[in-house]
Design an enzyme around this catalytic site. Structure first.
Site, PDB file in Angstrom:
ATOM      1  N   HIS A  78       0.851  -1.193   0.000  1.00  0.00           N
ATOM      2  CA  HIS A  78       0.000   0.000   0.000  1.00  0.00           C
ATOM      3  C   HIS A  78       0.885   1.240   0.000  1.00  0.00           C
ATOM      4  O   HIS A  78       1.495   1.578   1.011  1.00  0.00           O
ATOM      5  CB  HIS A  78      -0.928   0.002   1.213  1.00  0.00           C
ATOM      6  CG  HIS A  78      -1.806   1.213   1.250  1.00  0.00           C
ATOM      7  ND1 HIS A  78      -2.761   1.452   0.296  1.00  0.00           N
ATOM      8  CD2 HIS A  78      -1.837   2.276   2.086  1.00  0.00           C
ATOM      9  CE1 HIS A  78      -3.365   2.608   0.559  1.00  0.00           C
ATOM     10  NE2 HIS A  78      -2.818   3.124   1.632  1.00  0.00           N
ATOM     11  N   ASP A 126       1.056   4.985  -0.317  1.00  0.00           N
ATOM     12  CA  ASP A 126       0.344   6.267  -0.291  1.00  0.00           C
ATOM     13  C   ASP A 126       1.046   7.285  -1.182  1.00  0.00           C
ATOM     14  O   ASP A 126       2.253   7.482  -1.067  1.00  0.00           O
ATOM     15  CB  ASP A 126       0.286   6.803   1.137  1.00  0.00           C
ATOM     16  CG  ASP A 126      -0.676   6.009   1.988  1.00  0.00           C
ATOM     17  OD1 ASP A 126      -1.836   5.876   1.577  1.00  0.00           O
ATOM     18  OD2 ASP A 126      -0.264   5.514   3.057  1.00  0.00           O
ATOM     19  N   ASP A 134      -7.718   1.515   1.727  1.00  0.00           N
ATOM     20  CA  ASP A 134      -7.425   2.405   2.855  1.00  0.00           C
ATOM     21  C   ASP A 134      -8.386   3.576   3.051  1.00  0.00           C
ATOM     22  O   ASP A 134      -8.475   4.102   4.152  1.00  0.00           O
ATOM     23  CB  ASP A 134      -5.988   2.924   2.723  1.00  0.00           C
ATOM     24  CG  ASP A 134      -5.459   3.511   4.028  1.00  0.00           C
ATOM     25  OD1 ASP A 134      -5.983   3.139   5.098  1.00  0.00           O
ATOM     26  OD2 ASP A 134      -4.537   4.328   3.984  1.00  0.00           O
ATOM     27  N   HIS A 175      -6.175   9.536  -0.886  1.00  0.00           N
ATOM     28  CA  HIS A 175      -6.919   9.540   0.381  1.00  0.00           C
ATOM     29  C   HIS A 175      -6.137  10.129   1.552  1.00  0.00           C
ATOM     30  O   HIS A 175      -6.618  10.082   2.687  1.00  0.00           O
ATOM     31  CB  HIS A 175      -7.400   8.124   0.721  1.00  0.00           C
ATOM     32  CG  HIS A 175      -6.293   7.128   0.842  1.00  0.00           C
ATOM     33  ND1 HIS A 175      -5.838   6.398  -0.231  1.00  0.00           N
ATOM     34  CD2 HIS A 175      -5.548   6.738   1.890  1.00  0.00           C
ATOM     35  CE1 HIS A 175      -4.861   5.604   0.161  1.00  0.00           C
ATOM     36  NE2 HIS A 175      -4.666   5.793   1.437  1.00  0.00           N
TER      37      HIS A 175
HETATM   38 ZN   LIG Z   1      -3.254   4.901   2.556  1.00  0.00          ZN
END
Ligand SMILES: [Zn+2]
Length: 1775
Positions: free
Chosen positions: A784, A786, A908, A1151
């Site tokens: 994941h 970001d 997420d 996000h």
């Molecule tokens: Zn995230």
């Protein structure tokens, strides 16, 4: 071996790739060998040194001399390990020689111990500088390896001793007694036991076997008959153990054990007790040859040996350890630093603290034993220090043994209060000797001379003791040549030692330190055992003799050498229980010989067989050493020769070849055969070895010079025949291994294509097969990543700023690619295209190809595919579509169609919107996966097995049902205990059954239990487990290696089928099981992870960046359209200018971007990225507009539209309009209907003349909302704002205005009367209460409603008050009270305007907690009222966070039945009911406010159906909002908090700017109208809201430009342009128009209304594309899926998954399929996406294109003249 031949040296000249442009340096990859070669080539003069680099000190105080002694028991155990290894190797070699059929691999017996002994040599193992738990592991490993080695020993020794007539093999029940050092050995306490003693030395050795025993008489039968023995007491032990120490110890001599030979003893206990020890006054012990005496204090007094008697004292002392106070240099595992640098303290000889008296204080308690074989004195110094001084009486024992036990160093022996540890030494002090030097061994071999008190580079006064400490691996000695005395102390392990003054030798024996010495181990050295501090037992051997070597008797040095060897390689004593009848003396005597020797004869005393061990292919490794150094002994230091031809009688050597020391290369360079070819294939190979293969008279005579070691590989004659067979057998073995591997790898892969009806559905994705009768566990490896959060996007990509977080995406992708290439079973999903693109563009073509092939072969699935994993609450659908489109296009452009994503992966985001599900359906995706949903919802779904569900994402569109997949826990990481990333703490899979840490069985068992629970959460036998967390897989091989092993462990498992999988494969497997799925028709807002933690704060967090994102969106749409229009003629010269803005807007949707949940430095980076991208995208707009307006720069040089948008006009700053007396204003309308825009520009004057396409324009001058006095910057905010109306700007068209500041004006500003509080007219207007200065009523659409509006604030919960630690923060909203605070003070009027175009009422609140100003405004002919607010400077001096809301309260009777409506990502409207969730129940009283907050991305609506009134508030950005009471709408506009909410960001949301809490400016648009019927303009209120929302989201772009000359005549130039020939219907919007690939354009049309919102506008709309553009025609049109990455017709040919659902579906209108390509129909909410080719109209060619084409010709020529601009890439030279 010539180095040049074997090394490939990389040389890169300065012209190469390595180091561009700098000829002075040559930088390249190298190796130590290449460096060596380079140095050699340069022929340097090197200094020769002949000593070593001990001791090492970093500075004058930090001497690394402590580790010589640290962990003394580990150091001793290592020596024991070596002893056993050498003996075992020899015994296994002999066993192999005797083993006729070679059925046993004797090498295997040795593997573990060989390996562990290698491990023990590590510089953090034998050193004692490892952590305590690691030291314990070393011991455990070594113990286990020793046990494994000794296991076959009974059989090996049985075989060797077996009498020739005995055919049956004998396995003796013997084992080592490793605990004899604490007097424990179970077998030696039996009534009958056997002892085998194996001598690993190549000489005869007498050894004193010492075993725990009873205080009894014994009968010992050995090869030489009955043996005498002594029973002696053992020392006092302060150790707890499960076994009790024995009564006494039995000592007998195993005399003259033959070289490499065995003696066998049979011991029977007799019942007579022996008498107690003999105590005599005489304090002389030993024999006439070797003896010692004690003084009155029972301390050593003198020693007689080698015909000398010397006075010598021996005692124990301790250094007090420095605790590092002041300079942080403490004694520790590495360092030795005594507190008092000069000398150690005497240890008081006190026996227990409560038994002190004057006479005994300095007297050592002693007991004596005088035996037949040995004399012993046990000295008890105190309760933690005991010693036996021992002398064996037979003549060959020329030494005195000091056998000491020290410890535990309890708390009362060290200074715990001041952290002073203790370091205990033993000190020998010989009287009357003098010497300058002392000598220590180097790794047990040669001796090195050390100068006493010699400090070659240190300052002696700093650390006089520790700087003189040296490693004593084997011995330390001193010599007084004048007195001809030499004194040596040998040890049984490595220790630190020194000779600090004449006659003195000291050795450190134990240490307990209370401080870490900061060298990395991060523990203090305080070893524990049995709940106490460690007890150490060890021995020193004292040798005293002549200092000279010129004597015929053995020199003292030679004696020491011999003793050292005997102590290092002691006989291996194995003890066994002989109480069974089979092992009776009689039986055993009949079966075995009591003596055996492996050597035909002893070797000379100065030669040792350093190694004899089984080697490769039946050969043996034989290593011989000369054990003396030169000049140590007159005779023994000479060269010596050994004939090895028949050394191993009865086996004789058939071939012998010498190797290098490590036996990995033939010594002779002419011997070309490799070691592996040792077994010659033909006779030629035997012809030329340097040392003959076949024995001859000279070939086996091996000579050794002092200290020489020679290594040989030998073969024995009786092996030859067997060896010929082995290669053939090996070949077969390889074949079988291959078969096995092939079998494993050929696990059938089941591509979706094989399932018939779903042929091609998943494209290139390949799935491992599932078994619906087992639980299929789909492991989904993922990372994941970001796109900004704690670090910026680039910091994450490049791995910078590691102090915040270790994360580097570039490494992740590369590492995953490499790992996937290793094993075709492995899978991975690539999610964030922003990172994928950054990675891709920096790779070599080869690496790109590697990635692509992994996608092509189905190992790597591209999922989600968007630029970022967008937030679902704050993002507008248009931005979501854009960022998916750009991400999918990037995938298409790089890896092609195999990369087409099939699933959403929104793991997420903090709540999930229905619109997102709808968009996924339109993108052609099969489902979406996530992990975050309300905890009550999650629990209910788990209990009902609904973690898979069918999700209908649209109330308007058909085919909008996708599969929803939720992970079994609230995390998207691996289950606890199964995370194998390098930054996880879980143990890796250990499937090595030989390993002491073997754990796979436990891992499997726990996983089965876990998975069975998870299975109940799902409707089918398919469980999904995400294997990956934030930024994992940076070292992917690590994760995969463990998953490989783990998955393998489930092969053929009865219940579980564990497979590598991907989300697409998971959906396929679920679909195959045909479950009934619960239907979901709403969304997953709000999200709360517990009863108090509602993630509703981020709906509003960082309101400025939320607004800036919308501005960015607006500009992106405008620039895309304009650059597309500019490229319609076929030149695509500007579309690259869009790249950064497309990317930046993709990033903004992340996000942790638009949500405001990133760190402060990251949000600054986002703003920077977006600002830069906007500037780059706007750059060509002036040129394009110029062209559209027919302005030819060649002719109209005065007009140069250098346009820019005034991004700071929200704080009343615009450089151009403030500074220029004359400027242009260009208004571009990106909507497909004409729009009237009220232009509002900061100006400093008041009189203007405005010329536009429709002539002179009226204007108003109004006050800014604030003087913005808090702003300190380069520019000053303007005094006034100029307002004029750009009326009816044509669809996708331009209007151009010229503004001149003048001294006269045609506009008057009528004053507003003080008592007049009404604004607007009877259709649209508002009234202000003249007492409160607040809104009193509004009239819109002819409906008047009593409504007031005010600002309030909630105090933010800090989480401290109720001890929940749950505070309001970037994510969470948690007010302290459900009633917000009112602002204090009277609201004042700060001005009002009733202009020609706009009427305004200015309010200012005078509250101490927050600074609020607001303009309530109506523009002429608009059907809404604008609330333009400025909120900031939130006061936190009371230590309380505050969250500001704007609240609209209907003061007349209004009932909306606790029901309100909010939009989903700016599109469909979702019904909300206060305190209610459709899918589950929750306790609304816990957080009554926060739990009712919903994302208001675009609008919030309440309706009173009875009164037929609808009230809507539209926002200009995402906000949190609610309707907590009937007739009330509240929206959170700003937040400032002092606490982190512990959701990961690690900062409180406390934005400041210009020294105070940040100010936020924004607008709310209020609409009131009929709830059901069309209003007077014919549109329903809902339709009005839709149209207004579009107008506010995609506003006309206003560019302001300077005019370089005032001579320009405005009339001369064109002032108006429109791409669209006609406006589209009001329910249709051109959602996208942008340049696409290969000269095509992307055109996206949308129906902007939902079903039933408006009787007319909610109908299906049809537009003709035939004649839509001015001057251009659509030539080709291809419809695609929403993401423009799949041709719709082709996509529709592939069957979709159809789900059986339970629950009520929303009723939708079927979408229309048109047959005609030119006529496009749109049902409500439908979006249709086309790739179009556009060509110029033929008939217009002459008129329009002519000037344009000339322009293009002009620029086309210029295109060739380019310069490189480092910042922006290639740019045109314009002039
Ligand atoms: Zn995230």
């Amino acid at each position: 071996m010539p180095l040049m031949m074997t090394l490939k040296v990389l040389t890169i000249t300065s012209n190469g790739r390595g180091f561009r442009g700098n000829a002075k340096y040559n930088v390249f990859y190298s190796t130590p060998s290449c460096y060596y070669q380079a140095v050699t080539q340069s022929n340097p003069n090197l200094i020769t040194i002949s000593d070593d680099f001990f001791p090492y000190a970093e500075n004058d105080h930090a001497y690394w001399t402590g580790y010589y002694t640290s962990r003394p028991t580990t150091k001793r155990f290592e020596r024991i390990g070596n002893n056993i290894l050498q003996a075992s190797q020899q015994l296994n070699a002999f066993a192999n020689m005797k083993n006729d059929n070679k059925s046993i691999d004797y090498n295997e017996n040795l593997t573990s111990l060989r390996e562990v002994m290698g491990t023990m040599q590590h510089h953090d193992a034998i050193t004692g500088t490892e952590k305590e738990k690691v030291a314990l592991d070393y011991v455990r490993l070594l113990t286990k390896a020793i046990r494994e080695t000794e296991e076959p020993m009974g059989q090996i020794i049985g075989d060797l001793l077996r009498k020739e007539n005995v055919t049956e093999r004998i396995t003796l029940p013997i084992s080592t007694c490793l605990l004899t050092n604490i007097s424990i050995c179970d077998d030696s306490l039996k009534d009958r036991f056997m002892v085998t003693v194996y001598n690993p030395l190549s000489r005869y050795v007498t050894y004193y076997v010492r075993l725990p025993s009873y205080n009894s008489t014994y009968n010992i039968t050995g090869p030489d008959g009955e043996e005498t023995y002594d029973i002696v007491p053992h020392m006092y032990y302060s150790i707890n153990s499960t076994s009790q120490a024995s009564e006494a110890e039995l000592v007998f001599a195993a005399r003259n054990i033959p070289p490499l030979g065995i003696k066998y003893y049979y011991v029977q206990k007799l019942n007579d007790k022996v008498n107690g020890v003999e105590v005599a006054d005489n304090k002389t012990f030993g024999s006439s040859g070797v003896s010692f005496t004690l003084d009155d204090n029972n301390l050593l007094q003198s020693v007689t040996m080698n015909n000398r008697t010397v006075s010598i004292n021996q005692k124990f002392l301790a250094y007090i350890s420095n605790n590092g106070t002041g300079d942080s240099i403490a004694s520790g595992a590495y360092l030795f630093r005594p507190l008092n640098g000069t000398d150690a303290y005497h240890i008081d000889y006190i026996f227990g603290k409560d038994n002190v008296n004057e006479t005994t204080q300095n007297r050592v308690k002693a007991s004596y034993t005088r035996g037949n074989l040995v004399d012993e004195v046990i000295q008890v110094f105190n309760d933690w220090l005991t010693q036996t001084i021992r002398v064996y009486k037979e003549p060959e024992n020329n030494y005195i043994e000091f056998d000491w036990i020290v410890g535990p160093l309890d708390n009362d022996t060290v200074d715990t209060e001041y952290n002073h540890g203790k370091e205990v030494i033993t000190r020998f002090l010989v009287s009357d000797v003098d010497h300058e030097d002392f000598y220590t061994d180097s790794n047990g071999r040669e001796m090195i001379t050390r100068k006493r008190k010699h400090y070659p580079y240190g300052n002696s006064s700093f650390e006089p003791v520790t700087s003189n400490y040296y490693p004593v691996t084997s011995k330390i000695s001193i010599e007084d040549k004048s007195k001809d005395i030499r004194v040596a102390v040998l040890n049984d392990r490595s220790q630190g030692g020194s000779s600090l003054w004449g006659g003195e030798i000291e050795l450190m024996i134990h240490r307990r330190l209370l401080r870490d010495d900061y060298k990395g181990v991060d523990e203090s050295l305080q070893e524990m055992e049995f709940g106490k501090y460690l007890v150490v037992r060890g021995q020193h051997y004292l040798v005293i003799g002549s200092a000279t070597t010129d004597s015929d008797i053995k020199s003292t040095a030679a004696q020491e050498r011999e003793l050292a060897l005997k102590k290092l390689l002691q006989p291996l004593v194995l003890v066994g229980d002989a109480t069974e009848e089979a092992w009776s003396l009689e039986n055993i005597q009949s079966k075995i010989n009591f003596e055996w020797s492996g050597l035909k004869a002893a070797l000379p005393d100065n030669v040792n067989i350093l190694n004899l061990e089984p080697w490769k292919d039946g050969s043996y490794l034989l290593r011989l050493e000369h054990i003396l150094a030169k000049d140590e002994d007159m005779n023994y230091s000479k060269e010596v020769s050994v004939n090895v031809s028949d050394i191993f009688a009865p086996h004789s050597i058939s071939s012998i070849r010498e190797t290098t020391l490590a036996a990995n290369d033939w010594l002779s360079p002419s011997d070309t055969a490799s070691l592996d070819d040792f077994k010659a294939k033909n006779d030629d190979d035997y012809a030329t070895p340097s040392i003959p293969r076949y024995l001859n008279e000279n070939g086996t005579q091996i000579s050794l010079t002092p200290m020489q070691i020679r290594t040989f590989v030998v073969e024995l004659f009786d092996n030859i025949i067997i060896l010929l067979v082995i290669p053939a057998m090996k070949k077969n073995a390889v074949f079988f291994v291959l078969l096995f591997v092939y079998g494993v790898k050929s696990v059938p892969l089941n591509s979706h294509g094989s399932k018939g009806s779903f042929a091609g559905h998943l494209g290139c994705v390949k799935c491992h097969s599932v078994n619906q009768t087992k639980i299929n566990v789909h492991l989904i490896p993922h990372s994941h990543d970001d796109v900004g959060w704690l670090k910026t996007v680039d910091q994450y990509f490049f791995g910078m700023n590691t102090s915040i977080q270790q994360a580097g995406v570039q490494y992740i992708i590369t590492s995953v690619v490499e790992a996937l290439s290793e094993n075709p079973d492995r899978r991975f999903i690539q999610v964030e295209t922003a990172f994928f693109w950054k990675w891709w563009k920096s790779q070599t073509e080869q690496m790109q190809q590697k990635f692509k092939s992994l996608v092509d072969n189905g190992q790597l699935e591209m999922v989600n595919g968007a630029w970022s994993m967008n937030d679902e609450a704050c993002s507008n659908y248009q931005s979501i579509i854009d960022q998916f489109t750009w991400g999918l296009r990037t995938i298409n452009d790089t890896i092609g169609t195999c990369g087409t994503p099939h699933v959403g992966w929104q793991i997420d985001p903090f709540g999930h919107s229905r619109e997102q599900a709808s968009l996924f359906a339109q993108l052609g995706y099969d489902g979406v996966f996530f992990s975050r949903l309300d905890h009550d919802d999650e629990a209910k779904r788990q209990s009902e097995g609904n973690l898979n569900f069918a999700w209908q994402g649209s109330a308007n569109l058909d085919n909008s049902v996708i599969l929803g997949g939720i992970f079994p826990t609230s995390s998207y990481g691996a289950p606890k205990g199964y995370c194998w990333d390098y930054n996880c703490a879980d143990d890796p899979v250990n499937d090595d059954p030989d390993s002491v840490d073997y754990n796979i069985d436990v891992l499997v068992e726990n996983f089965v239990n876990l998975t069975k629970t998870y299975r109940t959460y799902y409707p089918t036998n398919n469980v999904i487990i995400a294997m990956g967390e934030d930024f994992q897989y940076e070292a992917a091989e690590m994760y995969y290696t463990n998953m490989d092993k783990f998955i393998k462990a489930f092969q053929n498992h009865e219940e579980l089928n564990v497979i590598y999988s991907t989300p697409s494969c998971y959906i396929q497997a679920v679909h195959e099981a045909q479950p009934d799925l619960q239907l979901k028709t709403d969304d997953f807002f709000p999200y709360s992870n517990d009863a108090h933690s509602f993630w509703t704060g981020y709906f509003t967090s960082r309101p400025n960046s939320k607004r800036f994102e919308r501005t960015g969106h607006n500009i992106l749409q405008v620039t895309k359209q304009l650059i597309a229009i500019g490229g319609l003629n076929g030149t695509d010269k500007y579309s690259e200018n869009l790249r950064f803005l497309r990317e930046a807007m993709g990033v903004m949707q992340h996000h942790d971007a638009i949500t405001g949940t990133e760190k402060q430095h990251v949000v600054r980076d986002y703003v920077k990225l977006l600002t830069r991208a906007i500037q780059y995208a706007e750059k060509p707009i002036g040129d394009i507009l110029q062209t559209l307006l027919g302005i030819d720069p060649a002719e109209d040089l005065d007009v140069n539209l250098q346009l820019s948008s005034c991004l700071l006009s929200n704080i009343s700053i615009c450089e151009v309009s403030q500074e220029s007396n004359t400027f242009t204003v260009v208004v571009y309308n990106p909507l497909s209907w004409p729009v009237t825009q009220f232009i509002r520009l900061p100006v400093d004057g008041k009189m203007f003349n405005i010329q536009g396409p429709d002539g002179e324009e009226k204007y108003d001058i109004v006050d800014p909302i604030s003087d913005f006095s808090y702003v300190s910057g380069h520019y000053q905010p303007a005094d006034n704002e100029l307002v004029f109306s750009a009326k009816d700007v044509p669809p996708m068209g331009v209007k151009l205005y010229f503004v001149n500041q003048t001294t006269t004006s045609n506009t008057s500003f009528p004053p507003v009367g003080n008592d007049d509080y009404s604004f607007g007219d009877d259709q649209t207007g508002f009234e202000i209460n003249n007492d409160t200065n607040l809104l009193e009523s509004v009239t819109i659409n002819g409906i008047t409603l009593n409504i007031t509006q005010n600002f309030y604030y909630y105090y933010s919960e800090s989480g401290k008050v109720d001890n929940t630690n749950i505070s309001s923060g970037a994510y969470l909203f948690r007010p302290t009270n459900s009633t917000p605070e009112s602002l204090d003070g009277i609201v004042t009027t700060v001005g009002s305007t009733r202009g020609e175009l706009v009427e305004e009422f200015h309010q200012k609140w005078n509250d101490g907690q927050v600074d609020v100003s607001q303009i309530i405004r109506i523009y002429k002919n608009e059907k809404y009222i604008e609330f333009d607010w400025l909120v900031g400077g939130i006061n936190i001096t009371d230590d309380m966070g505050k969250e500001i809301i704007s609240r609209f309260t209907i003061t007349s009777d209004f009932n909306n039945n606790n029901t309100f409506y909010t939009d989903s990502n700016g599109r469909e409207i979702i019904k909300r009911v206060v305190n209610h969730r459709p899918d589950y129940t929750y306790n609304s009283s816990v957080e009554p406010v926060a739990s009712n907050y919903y994302p208001v991305t675009s609008r919030i609506v309440i309706r009173d159906d009875e009164k037929d009134v609808e009230v809507a508030v539209l926002t200009d950005r995402s906000q949190g909002g609610s309707n907590l009471h009937n007739g009330e709408i509240e929206l959170m506009v700003h937040r400032r908090m002092l606490h982190d909410d512990l959701k990961g960001v690690g900062e409180s949301l406390n934005e400041t700017e210009f020294g105070s809490g940040v100010y936020v400016r924004g607008s709310h648009y209020l609409i009131v109208g009929s709830a059901t019927k069309p209003n007077s303009d014919g549109k329903t209120t809902a339709a009005q809201e839709r149209i207004l929302a579009q107008k506010k989201l995609v506003q006309p772009w206003v560019g302001v430009g300077r005019i370089s000359s005032d001579t320009l005549t405005y009339d001369e130039i064109q002032k108006k342009y429109s791409l669209l020939k006609n406006a589209l219907p009001e329910n249709v919007n051109i959602l996208t128009f942008e340049p696409w690939t290969n000269g095509t354009f992307l055109l996206r049309l949308e129906h902007i209304l939902e079903q039933k919102e408006d009787p007319t506008l909610s109908e299906t709309a049809t537009i003709s594309l035939n004649d839509i553009f001015n001057d251009y025609t659509i030539d080709e049109i291809t419809e695609t899926t929403l993401g423009a990455n799949q041709i719709l017709d082709k996509f529709n040919e592939i069957p979709r998954y159809i789900w059986n659902t339970t629950g009520q579906k929303m009723d939708v209108k079927p979408t229309v399929t048109d047959n005609s390509k030119s006529s496009i129909s749109l049902t409500p909410m439908q979006i249709r996406t086309f790739i179009v080719k556009i060509v110029p109209d033929k008939e217009n060619f002459g008129v329009v294109l002519k000037p344009v084409s000339l322009m293009f010709f002009f620029t086309a020529v210029l295109l060739y003249i380019t310069i490189y601009d480092g910042e922006n890439g290639y740019v045109l030279i314009r002039r």
